[in-house]
Design a protein around this motif. Structure first.
Motif, mmCIF file in Angstrom:
data_model
loop_
_atom_site.group_PDB
_atom_site.id
_atom_site.type_symbol
_atom_site.label_atom_id
_atom_site.label_comp_id
_atom_site.label_asym_id
_atom_site.label_seq_id
_atom_site.Cartn_x
_atom_site.Cartn_y
_atom_site.Cartn_z
ATOM 1 N N HIS A 99 39.815 30.479 -30.110
ATOM 2 C CA HIS A 99 40.827 31.402 -29.594
ATOM 3 C C HIS A 99 40.681 31.462 -28.090
ATOM 4 O O HIS A 99 39.581 31.353 -27.559
ATOM 5 N N GLU B 36 52.367 30.909 -28.887
ATOM 6 C CA GLU B 36 51.461 30.455 -29.949
ATOM 7 C C GLU B 36 50.747 29.165 -29.579
ATOM 8 O O GLU B 36 49.867 28.709 -30.291
ATOM 9 N N ARG C 29 48.304 26.503 -27.867
ATOM 10 C CA ARG C 29 46.922 26.599 -27.413
ATOM 11 C C ARG C 29 46.801 25.956 -26.050
ATOM 12 O O ARG C 29 47.464 24.968 -25.739
ATOM 13 N N GLY D 235 52.446 34.433 -22.152
ATOM 14 C CA GLY D 235 51.982 33.248 -22.863
ATOM 15 C C GLY D 235 52.555 31.947 -22.348
ATOM 16 O O GLY D 235 52.282 30.887 -22.897
ATOM 17 N N GLN E 180 49.295 35.671 -27.130
ATOM 18 C CA GLN E 180 49.193 34.872 -28.351
ATOM 19 C C GLN E 180 49.197 35.755 -29.584
ATOM 20 O O GLN E 180 49.810 35.424 -30.601
#
Length: 817
Positions: A79, A6, A8, A340, A331
């Motif tokens: 995103h 999750e 970024r 990820g 993600q």
């Protein structure tokens, strides 16, 4: 290291200039093919003029797509997937899967193509320096152990380099992109200057091959336009950085346009340069030959440096883009969380390592198979552009923007042409896809179908299940398999006819003096044998095609079956839950409804009555604020100091004598009537009644924390009203009474004392002096202290001051109203 999917992708360097964005976009547009294809494809199919026209049209078309990407990106939340993930919002996860699958394949195949291109350059410049170790041939391409090792090292080095800090990589991108552009333009200018070539000497204007010359120039141009999605693939990769700090999201369109224009000009310039050396030796690269012919070894070095910049920008850019796509899917929880995981620089480490691992197998298959992947990347990019165009149409409809819809329709039309033109062989297509390209398209579609099935079966959030997407993949498989069969059959027929022709010619020469009937019989037997071979080949190929379609239909049936079972199970669970809830609700209502309603109603009324009684009782004996606080905090000690309060005392003159001649009922009635007058006046004039003591009445004004208040003025008016109330009382009473009134102003303490029979009272010297003013006053007069006089003298008229000896205070100046 952050292992959460999750997180970024973030960097401490938040400076993301438009120049950096242009460099990444432009660097991905120009790859190895831009130096090789002008001499091998562009000029033979459409000539210099046709290629230039096609590229100018391509620039205009790609600017339309750049605008569509900009529209979609600016309506999509930040995103790691960039504008591509706007498809998820508008069309759902299924359609996003198609985009991710096609785009990631295109990027990875371009990594393979550009990595292996280093070997071609090394062969061209240094001959067989790496041709050692094991050796074999794959579809005509010689594979050597040394070249494989070099390619593996290149794949690893660029993969690791793509995981360096973003700030450093942006600088590298800018340097490489500027070096690429400067190298192409500079070399071309030097070649023109040294060769003395003039514009009329540049040619050919249109295609060279016999097939190209058999069609119109417009068809030649159309053939080059069909390659536009491949030629400009990668320009959109910069949108994948939209979640990075400092990304100039509002300026996306401008640096995309700048990159597209620069890319188109590079294609045109390299085509012009290649036209200077079309007659070079077999296996040569015209772009290089032109530079070497005009500039000598310096030209070769300059072109080699330019190629290095080209391949570096492409490899770094596509590693970054493909890694981000896989990371973005992790993600969203669609791909495993392993993808990820990032390194300390915020780069998708595991996603890039996965791409490197997959790429290590490619050098062993040679470059011939990579040309098939290049064909498939054209189809892949066309699908992505079609989805972006469809998003533009949908956004235009939802926002009422006709311009967006027009751009979307233009994009859809271009995508349709670029998708179908190379895939469907026809009389206009000058360079049909190879049989291997169709086989690769089958493998790619089949692999996507298997991956979709796996994701669908593990989809716990019910994001996937679009029949349209399933049938799209099915269409690609069936279509590509059909075209593959056609190409194979055509190859078999062509081969058979060549053999027949050769055999026929040989036999005629050998049997020129033999009876014709014998020759015909022999030929008939030979043709039957050849046709039998064709039938056998077609049969085998048809069985393979049928097997592919059968497996695909089985997978589709399995997915649909799973979807139906899931829907049926969800409906059953929902039905059972609803039924259970209804039964429980009915049973509960039937058992307790009447009793609960009655109990609640009675309790509510009782509580309301008790509350009203309690509040009224408190208000009768306490100020409103004090009553509220005491109700909210019953156990709290309520005491407060007030700086400027005016206190009034009044009692009946000669009450003892008057009451002595009256009965108890008459005394209480008289006092109740008079006090009632006084109480009503307190409510009307905002005076706080403190208490009554026998025939005495005590009140206060200014019970607030502000020292500056009009309590003294209001109290004097209240005192005047009390005199009026006494006169009114005397008018209707046989007993005539008189009262004395004393008033003083100052600070005091107020609070509630007692628990069972509590009372609100005030204490202090101010209260005592007010009592003295009353006891020393005159009947039916208002006697005030100097403090009260000072606050009210501007409003009321007073007598001259009167010196009065007050117990405990000495001589005081007092006044009568």
């Amino acid at each position: 290291m952050d292992t959460s999917p999750e997180n970024r992708l973030s960097e401490s360097d938040s400076h993301f200039s438009a120049t950096s964005a242009w460099a990444i976009s432009f660097g991905c547009i120009i790859g190895w093919g831009s130096f090789l294809m002008p001499g091998t494809t562009f000029i033979p199919l459409a000539g210099v003029g046709g290629t230039t026209i096609a590229m100018m049209i391509g620039i205009a078309v790609m600017i339309v797509f750049a605008r569509l990407f900009h529209i979609l990106l600016n309506r999509t939340e930040a995103h790691a997937g960039g504008a591509l993930f706007g498809v998820r919002k508008l069309f759902g996860y299924d359609h996003l899967f198609i985009c991710v699958w096609t785009l990631s394949l295109a990027y990875i195949s371009l990594i393979w193509a550009n990595a292996s291109a280093f070997i071609v350059i090394i062969r061209y410049l240094f001959g067989g320096v790496l041709q050692w170790g094991f050796h074999y041939s794959v579809m005509g391409f010689e594979v050597w152990g040394g070249e494989v090792l070099a390619t593996l090292i290149i794949i690893a080095l660029y993969g690791l380099a793509s995981m360096l800090p973003l700030g450093l990589m942006r600088t590298v991108y800018r340097i490489l992109a500027v070096g690429l552009l400067a190298g192409v333009v500079g070399c071309f200018c030097l070649v023109v200057a040294r060769s003395g070539i003039r514009l009329p000497d540049i040619g050919p204007c249109f295609g060279l091959t016999p097939k190209a010359q058999s069609v119109s120039p417009a068809v030649q141009v159309l053939n080059i336009i069909g390659l536009i999605p491949w030629a400009f693939s990668g320009c959109e990769s910069i949108t994948l950085s939209s979640d990075e700090p400092g990304f100039p999201k509002r300026k996306t369109f401008y640096f995309l346009v700048a990159a597209i224009i620069c890319g188109g000009l590079v294609y045109i310039i390299l085509t012009l340069q290649a036209s200077f050396a079309l007659n070079g030796p077999e296996g040569s690269i015209p772009v290089f030959e032109a530079a070497a012919s005009a500039l000598g070894s310096a030209g070769t070095v300059l072109m080699a440096a330019t190629i290095f910049c080209t391949l570096s920008t492409s490899l770094l850019g596509f590693y970054r883009g493909a890694g981000k796509i896989l990371y973005a899917k992790a993600q969203d929880g669609v791909f495993p969380k392993w993808f990820g995981i990032t390194n300390k620089n915020g780069k998708p480490k595991n996603a890039i390592l996965f791409i490197m691992a997959v790429s290590f197998f490619i050098p062993f298959f040679g470059r011939t198979s990579l040309s098939w992947l290049t064909d498939i990347s054209t189809v892949s990019m066309t699908i992505v552009y079609a989805y972006v165009a469809a998003c533009g149409i949908r956004i235009g409809r939802s926002e009422g923007r006709a311009s967006f819809r027009i751009l979307g329709y233009i994009g859809m039309a271009v995508a349709a042409v670029c998708f179908l033109f190379p895939l469907i062989p026809n009389q206009w297509t000058l360079d049909n896809l190879a049989t291997g390209s169709y086989a690769m398209l089958i493998a790619w579609s089949f692999g996507g179908f298997l991956l979709y099935r796996s994701i669908f079966q593990h989809d716990k959030d019910h994001h996937f299940g679009s029949i349209a997407v399933m049938f799209f993949l099915l269409f690609l498989i069936c279509f590509s398999s059909t075209m593959w069969m056609k190409q194979l059959t055509q190859s078999e027929v062509d081969g058979a006819m060549e053999d027949i022709l050769g055999h026929y010619t040989t036999e005629l020469e050998r049997h020129s003096q033999v009876d014709a009937a014998a020759i015909q019989a022999e030929e008939r037997l030979y043709l039957a044998d050849q046709l039998e071979n064709i039938h056998a080949s077609v049969f085998i190929n048809s069985v393979v095609q049928l097997l592919i379609i059968t497996i695909t239909l089985f997978l589709l049936s399995n997915i649909l079956s799973t979807l139906k079972k899931r829907e049926k199970q969800m409906a059953l669970e929902t039905s059972l839950a609803v039924e259970k809830a209804h039964r429980f609700e009915i049973e509960l209502l039937e058992r307790y409804k009447a009793e609960l309603e009655r109990t609640v109603e009675e309790r509510t009324r009782d509580l309301k009555r008790e509350k009203e009684k309690s509040e009224q009782l408190l208000l009768n004996i306490l100020p409103a604020e004090v009553a509220k606080e005491l109700g909210e905090h019953p156990g709290r000690t309520i005491a407060q100091h007030f700086p400027n309060v005016t206190v009034l005392f009044t009692d009946i003159v000669g009450f003892t004598k008057i009451s002595g001649d009256m009965s108890a009922e008459e005394v209480v009635s008289m006092l109740n009537k008079m006090v009632t007058f006084f109480d009503e006046r307190t409510k009307r004039e905002g005076i706080e009644k403190i208490k009554t003591i026998g025939d005495a009445y005590m009140a206060a004004a200014g019970l607030c924390e502000e020292a500056d208040n009009d309590g003294a003025e209001r109290m004097v008016r209240f005192a005047q009203g009390l005199l009026e109330d006494v006169r009114k009382f005397n008018e209707g009473s046989e007993v005539q009474i008189q009262i004395r009134i004393g008033i003083n102003t100052g600070d005091l303490v107020a609070g509630v004392i007692g628990k069972a029979k509590f009372i609100y009272d005030v204490w202090g010297d101010t209260v005592n002096v007010a009592s003295r003013m009353e006891s020393t006053g005159r009947p039916m007069k208002i006697h005030v202290t100097e403090a009260t006089f000072a606050q009210t003298k501007g409003v009321f008229s007073y007598s001259e001051d009167v010196d009065l000896e007050v117990k405990g205070k000495g001589t005081m100046k007092t006044y009568y109203l």
